[in-house]
Design a protein around this motif. Structure first.
Motif, PDB file in Angstrom:
ATOM      1  N   THR A 137       0.841  -1.198   0.000  1.00 56.99           N
ATOM      2  CA  THR A 137       0.000   0.000   0.000  1.00 56.99           C
ATOM      3  C   THR A 137       0.875   1.247   0.000  1.00 56.99           C
ATOM      4  O   THR A 137       2.008   1.241   0.484  1.00 56.99           O
ATOM      5  CB  THR A 137      -0.923   0.025   1.228  1.00 56.99           C
ATOM      6  OG1 THR A 137      -0.130   0.123   2.424  1.00 56.99           O
ATOM      7  CG2 THR A 137      -1.773  -1.225   1.299  1.00 56.99           C
ATOM      8  N   ASP A 138       0.305   2.324  -0.556  1.00 54.43           N
ATOM      9  CA  ASP A 138       0.962   3.630  -0.506  1.00 54.43           C
ATOM     10  C   ASP A 138      -0.128   4.693  -0.455  1.00 54.43           C
ATOM     11  O   ASP A 138      -1.316   4.371  -0.316  1.00 54.43           O
ATOM     12  CB  ASP A 138       1.895   3.825  -1.696  1.00 54.43           C
ATOM     13  CG  ASP A 138       1.207   3.622  -3.046  1.00 54.43           C
ATOM     14  OD1 ASP A 138       0.057   4.084  -3.192  1.00 54.43           O
ATOM     15  OD2 ASP A 138       1.798   2.990  -3.937  1.00 54.43           O
ATOM     16  N   ASP A 139       0.254   5.941  -0.605  1.00 53.81           N
ATOM     17  CA  ASP A 139      -0.706   7.037  -0.473  1.00 53.81           C
ATOM     18  C   ASP A 139      -1.758   7.032  -1.569  1.00 53.81           C
ATOM     19  O   ASP A 139      -2.823   7.638  -1.415  1.00 53.81           O
ATOM     20  CB  ASP A 139       0.021   8.381  -0.478  1.00 53.81           C
ATOM     21  CG  ASP A 139       0.874   8.586   0.762  1.00 53.81           C
ATOM     22  OD1 ASP A 139       0.621   7.879   1.757  1.00 53.81           O
ATOM     23  OD2 ASP A 139       1.790   9.428   0.729  1.00 53.81           O
ATOM     24  N   ASP A 140      -1.482   6.363  -2.679  1.00 55.36           N
ATOM     25  CA  ASP A 140      -2.405   6.379  -3.817  1.00 55.36           C
ATOM     26  C   ASP A 140      -3.200   5.092  -3.973  1.00 55.36           C
ATOM     27  O   ASP A 140      -4.001   4.986  -4.895  1.00 55.36           O
ATOM     28  CB  ASP A 140      -1.630   6.654  -5.114  1.00 55.36           C
ATOM     29  CG  ASP A 140      -0.978   8.032  -5.105  1.00 55.36           C
ATOM     30  OD1 ASP A 140      -1.610   8.978  -4.619  1.00 55.36           O
ATOM     31  OD2 ASP A 140       0.175   8.130  -5.570  1.00 55.36           O
ATOM     32  N   ARG A 158      -6.994   1.603  -6.572  1.00 56.65           N
ATOM     33  CA  ARG A 158      -7.174   2.612  -5.532  1.00 56.65           C
ATOM     34  C   ARG A 158      -7.527   1.961  -4.199  1.00 56.65           C
ATOM     35  O   ARG A 158      -7.104   2.409  -3.140  1.00 56.65           O
ATOM     36  CB  ARG A 158      -8.256   3.596  -5.952  1.00 56.65           C
ATOM     37  CG  ARG A 158      -8.443   4.779  -5.006  1.00 56.65           C
ATOM     38  CD  ARG A 158      -9.406   5.787  -5.590  1.00 56.65           C
ATOM     39  NE  ARG A 158      -9.699   6.858  -4.633  1.00 56.65           N
ATOM     40  CZ  ARG A 158     -10.562   7.834  -4.849  1.00 56.65           C
ATOM     41  NH1 ARG A 158     -11.212   7.894  -6.014  1.00 56.65           N
ATOM     42  NH2 ARG A 158     -10.793   8.752  -3.925  1.00 56.65           N
ATOM     43  N   GLY A 277      -6.355   1.668   5.883  1.00 52.24           N
ATOM     44  CA  GLY A 277      -6.023   2.484   4.730  1.00 52.24           C
ATOM     45  C   GLY A 277      -6.881   2.117   3.548  1.00 52.24           C
ATOM     46  O   GLY A 277      -8.112   2.122   3.628  1.00 52.24           O
ATOM     47  N   PRO A 278      -6.269   1.754   2.410  1.00 49.87           N
ATOM     48  CA  PRO A 278      -7.052   1.392   1.226  1.00 49.87           C
ATOM     49  C   PRO A 278      -7.492  -0.070   1.199  1.00 49.87           C
ATOM     50  O   PRO A 278      -8.066  -0.526   0.209  1.00 49.87           O
ATOM     51  CB  PRO A 278      -6.074   1.672   0.082  1.00 49.87           C
ATOM     52  CG  PRO A 278      -4.740   1.366   0.677  1.00 49.87           C
ATOM     53  CD  PRO A 278      -4.824   1.791   2.121  1.00 49.87           C
ATOM     54  N   GLU A 321     -13.105  10.323   1.293  1.00 43.74           N
ATOM     55  CA  GLU A 321     -12.749   8.986   1.749  1.00 43.74           C
ATOM     56  C   GLU A 321     -13.119   8.736   3.209  1.00 43.74           C
ATOM     57  O   GLU A 321     -13.139   7.584   3.646  1.00 43.74           O
ATOM     58  CB  GLU A 321     -11.259   8.724   1.532  1.00 43.74           C
ATOM     59  CG  GLU A 321     -10.895   8.514   0.075  1.00 43.74           C
ATOM     60  CD  GLU A 321      -9.519   7.898  -0.113  1.00 43.74           C
ATOM     61  OE1 GLU A 321      -8.992   7.319   0.866  1.00 43.74           O
ATOM     62  OE2 GLU A 321      -8.975   7.988  -1.231  1.00 43.74           O
TER      63      GLU A 321
END
Length: 516
Positions: A137-140, A158, A277-278, A321
């Motif tokens: 995972t990352d910020d995007d 995403r 997170g995502p 989000e």
């Protein structure tokens, strides 16, 4: 390496993953669905479809297929050992509460096939033979890699949803704890033909001092699913011959032919987080429990239904989000209550403690014959049906992110009869839910121009129906209904615009029309 880019990566093409993929396709959200299996499930596995899940199938447009392929079990027959005490009409308990009262028996493999067909009709598909091997995972968003028969696959998305079962790779790769315990007893399950000793038109529940049996009808020729617990020493394998001998000796149940037989241990576990997170967890990836009450598959289907609309509102620009935090705060408490309740019931029917053994030996014979005659006449019967069928689930709607902590002040407040619950069914008022959009409902007499003005100001359709005060739906009140059928808020028509607009997604105005 083959590469794909999408909005949502779904890992696991069981009922939960297929439900989510089918709904995202209906809502116009791009998704990629991967599974390590070579194709859909062949074994029957889970088989009970409750009323709330039937309503979701109706909204998805496939309920006729479920009804055509399923088997309605409208009664439960409790008993002790080889004696049945009579039929409890659970279907009658739900009359007037839902279009689909009773329990509909349709095995998991057929549920999956119906959902897969719906997904394919919407242009979707499954990447079979692609087990997940890595997840970052990352910020995007997320980057996932899967192995495959033609080489590896990399998916950039995403969001990622783990719907890959109790041994979820998504959960493990995300290092999310799976909290709970494993029951020491061995559970067996068998699909059989030519069954004798239990009623063919009912769900059968038999208690014994040492063991218990569940039997579900699955079609003609005595086709039944049999489930139960056998008393064996820890670590002892349970063979079909041993199970068959105990079925006959304790419950007087025999069968002519076995289609499928398996044993397993019962786990009662809930993931520490449903969102990281995502990354999201749904279905058995987030919660597992005993099959008592046939709740597992249904809860996963409803996880997917809940999450699909939140993902769509965020991806299509109607909400930030932060809306996605509500998925965990709404669905994890449901899983905790379910696991706790099934754990208590399972402990009662399997405990070796003298008190529990006495309860199993005495109470069914003493009280069940009376309860069968009395319970259907009690006002509590519809409430019991509501809990079993999952139409009484409640979400807190008045906070941005409600706490799942049962000891909080909010959790001790009185829950509303309508707000925070699935919209009470009045008959025609479920038809607009098939549009899967935010909407306002009014009941009883109301000036049509005033109602239309409320809808115009909120930029949602308005639907008006006959009075339904007995359902808690009051005249002169506007009810804001979410796309998943839950009531987000209610307000008198004079203040409806100012009060209900706060319950809409935070980027609703000016954004939703471009994406619908």
């Amino acid at each position: 390496m083959r590469e794909l880019r999408t909005d949502v990566l779904i890992v696991g093409a069981g009922p939960t993953g297929l439900m989510l993929a089918a709904w995202l396709a209906k809502l116009g959200v791009n998704a990629v669905l991967v599974d390590g299996k070579g194709g859909p499930t062949r074994e029957s596995r889970a088989l009970g479809v409750h009323s709330r899940s039937m309503e979701i199938y109706d909204q998805l447009g496939v309920v006729d297929r479920v009804l055509a392929e399923g088997y309605a079990a409208v009664t439960i027959r409790p008993g002790y050992e080889n004696r049945s005490f009579g039929a409890v009409p659970i279907g009658r308990f739900g009359e007037g509460l839902t279009p689909y009262p009773g329990l509909h028996v349709l095995e998991q493999s057929r549920n999956e096939r119906i959902l897969l067909e719906r997904l394919e009709e919407r242009g979707g598909s499954v990447e079979w033979d692609h087990p997940l091997t890595s997840l970052a995972t990352d910020d995007d968003g997320v980057t996932a890699e899967c192995s495959g028969p033609s080489g590896p696959l990399r998916v950039r998305a995403r969001f990622c949803v783990g719907a890959d079962g109790g041994s979820s790779a998504v959960r493990k790769l995300s290092a999310i704890p799976f909290e709970g315990l494993t029951n020491q007893h061995t559970f067996y399950v068998a699909d059989v033909l030519g069954v004798r000793g239990i009623a063919e038109d009912s769900a059968n529940l038999r208690f014994g001092a040492e063991e218990f049996l569940l039997g579900f009808p699955m079609g003609a020729d005595g086709h039944h699913r049999l489930l139960g617990v056998l008393r064996t020493a820890p670590g002892t394998d349970v063979s079909e011959s041993v199970a068959l001998q105990r079925l006959d000796a304790v419950f007087g149940v025999t069968y002519r032919e076995r289609l499928w037989f398996s044993t397993y241990r019962i786990h009662h576990r809930v993931a520490a987080r449903f969102r990281q997170g995502p990354v999201f967890l749904a279905g058995d990836a987030g919660h597992v429990h005993s099959p008592v009450g046939a709740q597992g598959m249904n809860t996963g289907l409803q996880d997917a239904h809940n999450l699909a609309f939140k993902l769509a509102d965020v991806i299509q620009g109607r909400a930030s989000e932060s809306l996605l935090d509500r998925y965990e705060s709404e669905r994890r408490p449901v899983a905790l209550r379910l696991v706790n309740s099934t754990d208590r019931v399972f402990a009662l029917v399997t405990s070796d403690r003298p008190l529990a053994r006495t309860v199993r030996r005495v109470l069914p014979r003493l009280f069940a014959p009376v309860a069968i005659r009395l319970v259907p006449r009690l006002p509590i019967a519809p409430r019991l049906f509501g809990y079993l069928s999952q139409i009484r689930i409640h979400y807190w709607m008045n906070d941005a992110v409600p706490s799942p902590d049962a000891s909080s002040t909010r959790a001790r407040r009185r829950r509303g009869r309508v707000v925070g619950r699935r919209l009470p069914w009045t008959g025609p008022n479920f038809e607009p839910l098939r549009s899967a959009t935010w909407q306002v409902h009014t009941y009883g007499e109301m000036d049509s121009e005033v109602a239309a003005a409320v809808g115009h100001a909120l930029q949602v359709p308005v639907h008006s129906f006959a009075a339904a005060a007995d359902k808690g739906l009051e005249a002169g009140t506007c009810y804001l209904v979410r796309p998943d059928g839950f009531v987000a808020g209610a307000a008198p028509v004079e203040t409806a615009v100012s009060r209900l607009r706060e319950m809409l997604p935070d980027r609703w105005f000016g954004s939703h029309q471009a994406s619908t």
